[in-house]
Design an enzyme around this catalytic site. Structure first.
Site, mmCIF file in Angstrom:
data_model
loop_
_atom_site.group_PDB
_atom_site.id
_atom_site.type_symbol
_atom_site.label_atom_id
_atom_site.label_comp_id
_atom_site.label_asym_id
_atom_site.label_seq_id
_atom_site.Cartn_x
_atom_site.Cartn_y
_atom_site.Cartn_z
ATOM 1 N N ARG A 75 73.182 -3.442 27.284
ATOM 2 C CA ARG A 75 74.498 -3.781 26.717
ATOM 3 C C ARG A 75 74.493 -3.574 25.196
ATOM 4 O O ARG A 75 75.475 -3.118 24.614
ATOM 5 C CB ARG A 75 74.894 -5.209 27.089
ATOM 6 N N THR A 103 82.807 -3.043 24.792
ATOM 7 C CA THR A 103 83.623 -2.347 25.799
ATOM 8 C C THR A 103 84.682 -1.466 25.146
ATOM 9 O O THR A 103 84.910 -0.330 25.552
ATOM 10 C CB THR A 103 84.315 -3.376 26.723
ATOM 11 N N ARG A 138 78.877 3.746 22.842
ATOM 12 C CA ARG A 138 80.351 3.784 22.915
ATOM 13 C C ARG A 138 80.960 4.175 21.580
ATOM 14 O O ARG A 138 81.982 4.865 21.540
ATOM 15 C CB ARG A 138 80.878 2.441 23.421
ATOM 16 N N ASN A 164 85.277 4.811 28.521
ATOM 17 C CA ASN A 164 84.347 4.322 27.488
ATOM 18 C C ASN A 164 82.898 4.746 27.714
ATOM 19 O O ASN A 164 81.968 4.028 27.355
ATOM 20 C CB ASN A 164 84.482 2.807 27.309
ATOM 21 N N HIS A 190 78.763 2.372 31.579
ATOM 22 C CA HIS A 190 78.921 1.042 32.179
ATOM 23 C C HIS A 190 77.555 0.380 32.208
ATOM 24 O O HIS A 190 76.539 1.049 32.345
ATOM 25 C CB HIS A 190 79.448 1.142 33.614
ATOM 26 N N GLU A 228 74.527 -4.340 41.841
ATOM 27 C CA GLU A 228 75.007 -3.002 41.470
ATOM 28 C C GLU A 228 73.961 -1.920 41.748
ATOM 29 O O GLU A 228 74.303 -0.837 42.228
ATOM 30 C CB GLU A 228 75.450 -3.004 39.996
HETATM 31 P P1 CMP Z 1 82.973 -1.365 32.531
HETATM 32 O O1 CMP Z 1 81.775 -1.869 31.808
HETATM 33 O O2 CMP Z 1 82.795 -0.198 33.413
HETATM 34 O O3 CMP Z 1 83.584 -2.564 33.403
HETATM 35 C C1 CMP Z 1 84.961 -2.668 33.705
HETATM 36 C C2 CMP Z 1 85.747 -1.617 33.018
HETATM 37 O O4 CMP Z 1 87.123 -1.847 32.978
HETATM 38 C C3 CMP Z 1 85.346 -1.532 31.564
HETATM 39 O O5 CMP Z 1 84.065 -0.994 31.462
HETATM 40 C C4 CMP Z 1 86.470 -0.721 30.967
HETATM 41 O O6 CMP Z 1 86.232 0.655 31.027
HETATM 42 C C5 CMP Z 1 87.618 -1.092 31.893
HETATM 43 N N1 CMP Z 1 88.590 -1.880 31.154
HETATM 44 C C6 CMP Z 1 88.399 -3.062 30.577
HETATM 45 N N2 CMP Z 1 89.549 -3.475 29.984
HETATM 46 C C7 CMP Z 1 90.444 -2.501 30.175
HETATM 47 C C8 CMP Z 1 91.778 -2.334 29.802
HETATM 48 N N3 CMP Z 1 92.431 -3.264 29.091
HETATM 49 N N4 CMP Z 1 92.389 -1.208 30.183
HETATM 50 C C9 CMP Z 1 91.731 -0.272 30.916
HETATM 51 N N5 CMP Z 1 90.461 -0.385 31.306
HETATM 52 C C10 CMP Z 1 89.822 -1.492 30.925
#
Ligand code: CMP
Length: 138
Positions: free
Chosen positions: A86, A92, A103, A113, A116, A127
């Protein structure tokens, strides 16, 4: 003690040709890759993987995107792997990600992004086993 986490190089980063650079940073960061494969998720597989987000407004967009093109799934080992991965990924929202994080360097938006990572040891186990059989982990 070392532990496992689960990571994805998402379709945006794979499409832009960033997989190799991201894998380089994973190795330079001291992770051992225990499992890795290129897959193209179906919508159903993406929905299953992100089931915890099913009630979120972005669930449809997220699962559409994750099943739109190939991605790289990985089982990564390191001391404190969940936190270490992380930290390497960054926030994120790439606009909030620190300099030097994946990122910050490779992500275009909160939805696309680049990478994951699992958010806990418990979810890392779930997972990893969603995508890898025991035989696929070395
Ligand atoms: P990830 O770590 O793959 O876990 C959930 C994903 O949801 C996150 O990364 C983002 O890519 C996506 N995500 C989180 N918030 C939003 C948002 N507000 N709009 C679109 N996608 C989102």
């Amino acid at each position: 003690m070392s532990s496992l986490t689960f990571g994805i190089i998402k379709p945006d980063a794979v499409k832009k040709g960033h997989s190799g650079k991201i894998i380089d940073k994973i190795l330079a960061g001291g992770f051992t890759i225990r499992g890795m494969k290129l897959i193209h998720m179906t919508k159903k597989e993406a929905e299953g993987f992100y089931a915890v987000h099913a009630e979120r407004p972005f669930y449809g967009e997220l699962t559409e995107f994750m099943s739109s093109a190939p991605c790289v799934v990985m089982a990564l080992e390191k001391e404190n792997a969940v936190k270490a991965w992380r930290d390497l990924m960054g926030a994120t929202n790439p606009a909030e990600a620190e300099v030097g994080t994946l990122r910050r360097e490779f992500a275009g938006s909160i939805g696309e992004n680049a990478v994951h990572g699992s958010d806990s040891d418990e979810n890392a186990t779930i997972e990893v086993s969603y995508f890898f059989s025991k035989l696929e982990l070395v």
